[in-house]
Design an enzyme around this catalytic site. Sequence first.
Site: not given
Length: 442
Positions: A147, A235
């Site tokens: 992530y 992101e």
Amino acid sequence: MTGSVAVRFERNGGRGCYCVFTMKINEHQGRDLLAAYGIPVPAGQVIESLEGAASAFKAVTGGQTKPLAVVKAQVHAGGRGKAGFVKLVGTPKDAEDAARFMFSNRMISPQTPAAGLEVTQLLVASAVDIADRPAEGTRAAGKEEFYLAITTDRKSSRNILIASREGGVDIEVVAHDRPEAIIKEPLHPLIGLQEFQARAVAVKLGLKGKHIGQAASVMMKLAKLYIEKDCTLAEINPLVVTSAVGGVAGAVTAIDAKFSFDDNGLFKHKDITSLADPREENPAELRAQKFGLTYIALDGNIGCLVNGAGLAMATMDIIKLHGGEPANFLDVGGGATEEAVTEAFSIILSDPSVKGVMVNIFGGIMRCDIIAQGIINAATKFKNADGSLGFKVPLVVRLEGTNVDAGRALLEDARSRIPTMQAGADLSDAASKICAAVAAGK
Ligand code: GDP
Ligand code: MN
């Protein structure tokens, strides 16, 4: 095309946190942005109908010995993988089947409204083979998915890089259950993310050899993009390491992209505003924008018409305090003219779940008597869906400020013409009256 940019509250996964005005874009647009900044992203094609699926599959897998593509719904919400809206496919026929499923079902995930979202666009992208990750301690074997995100951390008043070795789906669960698995690195306010910080994070993520430099480079580019485009979120989840094939080492690659942008910075970025997709926005919100109103649809049944964003939030809070549920956030801005109020009424009442309306206006430069007359005119001329004129649902009006007595007198005089209208003496009185009237009407 700024007119079609939806200004909306970030809804924190639909759970009603009123934070920042942002604009979102689709994944394929986000992937293009990543690629423009030099971050490796597999090629893809967007399709808007079933017919394009097979040829898109062939185009994106052209030249591969073992063709593999991924079909992905393009909606402004995550959790697609678990909902069946991200599918790996190995043949044109499978691509078509996946596309058929996605076009004919609404996507429902914890990040969508309960009724889900209609899917009108799919991304067909070349799929990657993600490297295996052996079991580690108590963790089962898995894939090399990480992530990576940049966002603004309000607590430290800094932009921060957030990274985790446990990327892929369910990052929210990881953050909640095991916060120690989330790495946070602040960006310097003037010089941004520095190379040594990025490399240190890459090492902490457990990357090895060449992948450390590759991941650090992705972080640096993402940080640059974040600042230059005035993002509120940039992101990549997951960032993956691809498998080594035939002696060629795997590489760090982005296979998902999620962006939101600070609405206050959008005037500088025509390239971003041109990406707005009206199909992904609430039609009433778009209509409100055309009239200079800020309207956000919510899930309750009490419509709110207020001037000023702070007052609008206080109004929603007080309605909740009195046991009601606001149906929207609506800020008519400084004017509260008859025209703006008329438009606001019709936008609020175009939502069939609205069972009552509370008007809360503070008259400053604009006098309360003028506002009261505007409200009365708008309410008496209001055209219902069945064509009849005049307000039908309960209406509570609370006025405060310049010339308030004259304003209240006008409202009192108009009561016979607007039978469902009541005046609220103060904020609390108004909220309790509208909550009671709506509850009684059930
Ligand atoms: P999201 O669920 O909406 O965040 O959609 P993602 O694009 O992140 O995809 C969800 C998951 O599908 C990823 O975490 C991967 O495990 C898997 N996935 C997506 N694209 C690929 C791909 O190209 N190859 C492989 N092997 N898996 C993929
Ligand atoms: Mn994802």
